[in-house]
Design a protein around this motif. Structure first.
Motif, short mmCIF file in Angstrom:
data_model
loop_
_atom_site.label_atom_id
_atom_site.label_comp_id
_atom_site.label_asym_id
_atom_site.label_seq_id
_atom_site.Cartn_x
_atom_site.Cartn_y
_atom_site.Cartn_z
N VAL A 6 26.73 59.82 44.03
CA VAL A 6 26.40 61.25 44.47
C VAL A 6 26.00 61.05 45.93
O VAL A 6 26.00 61.89 46.60
CB VAL A 6 25.42 61.83 43.62
N ASP B 108 27.33 59.32 48.22
CA ASP B 108 28.77 59.29 48.94
C ASP B 108 29.43 60.63 48.75
O ASP B 108 30.06 60.80 47.92
CB ASP B 108 29.41 57.85 48.40
N ARG B 109 29.53 61.26 49.96
CA ARG B 109 29.92 62.69 49.92
C ARG B 109 31.45 62.57 49.77
O ARG B 109 32.39 63.46 49.58
CB ARG B 109 29.56 63.56 51.02
N THR B 110 31.85 61.55 50.33
CA THR B 110 33.70 61.27 50.10
C THR B 110 34.02 60.70 48.87
O THR B 110 35.16 60.74 48.77
CB THR B 110 33.99 60.28 51.19
N LYS C 185 31.60 63.25 39.06
CA LYS C 185 31.46 64.33 39.96
C LYS C 185 32.40 65.53 40.05
O LYS C 185 31.90 66.63 40.16
CB LYS C 185 31.55 63.48 41.37
N HIS D 174 34.89 61.29 45.06
CA HIS D 174 35.07 62.24 44.09
C HIS D 174 35.42 61.77 42.96
O HIS D 174 36.20 62.18 42.21
CB HIS D 174 36.03 63.24 44.66
#
Ligand SMILES: C[S@@+](CC[C@H](N)C(=O)[O-])C[C@H]1O[C@@H](n2cnc3c(N)ncnc32)[C@H](O)[C@@H]1O
Length: 224
Positions: free
Chosen positions: A175, A177-179, A185, A181
């Motif tokens: 979570v 790491d915004r990149t 998530k 998915h």
């Protein structure tokens, strides 16, 4: 007191377990039987089992749907929160896991309250919808992580308004790491944005690390 992050998490979990979630013989036996049979050690910890138990009790749930049985450990915690005429249906892919769980539930005196359905959860959920299965008060998702979003779509129509959709393993380092998915998530994003759900993720301790349980209250029949 200087403690590493791991020691701190282990200490917190031990504190919660000692104070609020002591295992009895049936729970200890369930864990041991699963380990002896070679099942992976991926059941919820006692502290999270107690959290599930309290959530089930708090809404006077009579019907629970679990996706991912393993050895029946979480099923024991939840089924114990049901009234004597309550029912927990647990979906499990692996016949061997279902057999161990059946024995564990028998030893816990819960055979009459719990039914295990073997097969791919998505198939079982489709059958349940076609059969007009009575609605559930609680759904607990804890199977293959890539399937969570599909389980949300398939199980939400089976949950009553006022019921709880619960999803394990919803807080990990990914979570941050915004990149990324992956894993749960997509489920979390969909549940958080769904107009029928009021959601939060609560951290849940795991021996030496932190994971999470997403708790979503179904507040309407609005479509996502
Ligand atoms: C994390 S374990 C469940 C742990 C259990 N809820 C507990 O805490 O005691 C995940 C389980 O989901 C099962 N599973 C994996 N994919 C599945 C699928 N497609 N349908 C049903 N069960 C599945 C696995 O075989 C495994 O037993």
């Amino acid at each position: 007191m200087s403690l590493s992050q791991e020691e701190r998490v282990m200490g917190y979990d031990a504190y919660i377990t000692e104070l609020c979630a002591k295992e009895d013989e049936a729970l200890r036996g369930a864990r041991k039987r699963a380990e002896k049979a070679g099942l992976p050690a991926i059941a919820v910890p006692a502290s999270e089992g107690k959290l599930l138990h309290v959530l089930v009790r708090s809404i006077n749930a009579k019907r629970i749907l679990e996706i991912g049985t393993l050895g029946g450990y979480s099923a024991i915690w939840m089924a114990r929160a049901l009234p004597s005429d309550g029912k927990l249906i647990s979906l499990e892919l692996e016949q061997r896991h279902a057999e161990i769980a059946t024995e564990n539930l028998k030893q816990a005196g819960l055979s009459d309250r719990v039914e295990i359905r073997v097969g791919a959860a998505l198939d079982s959920l489709a059958t349940m919808r076609t059969a007009n299965e009575p609605l559930f008060d609680v759904v607990f998702i804890d199977a293959d992580k890539s399937g969570y979003l599909d389980y949300l779509k398939a199980a939400l129509p089976l949950l009553r308004v006022g019921g709880l959709m619960l999803a394990d393993n919803t807080l990990s380092d990914i979570v941050l790491d915004r990149t990324n998915h992956e894993r749960t998530k997509p489920y979390c994003a969909a549940a958080a944005a769904h107009p029928a759900l009021l959601s939060v993720i609560t951290p849940a301790l795991r021996d030496d690390h932190i994971d999470g349980l997403m708790i979503s209250l179904k507040i309407s029949d609005a479509q996502g």
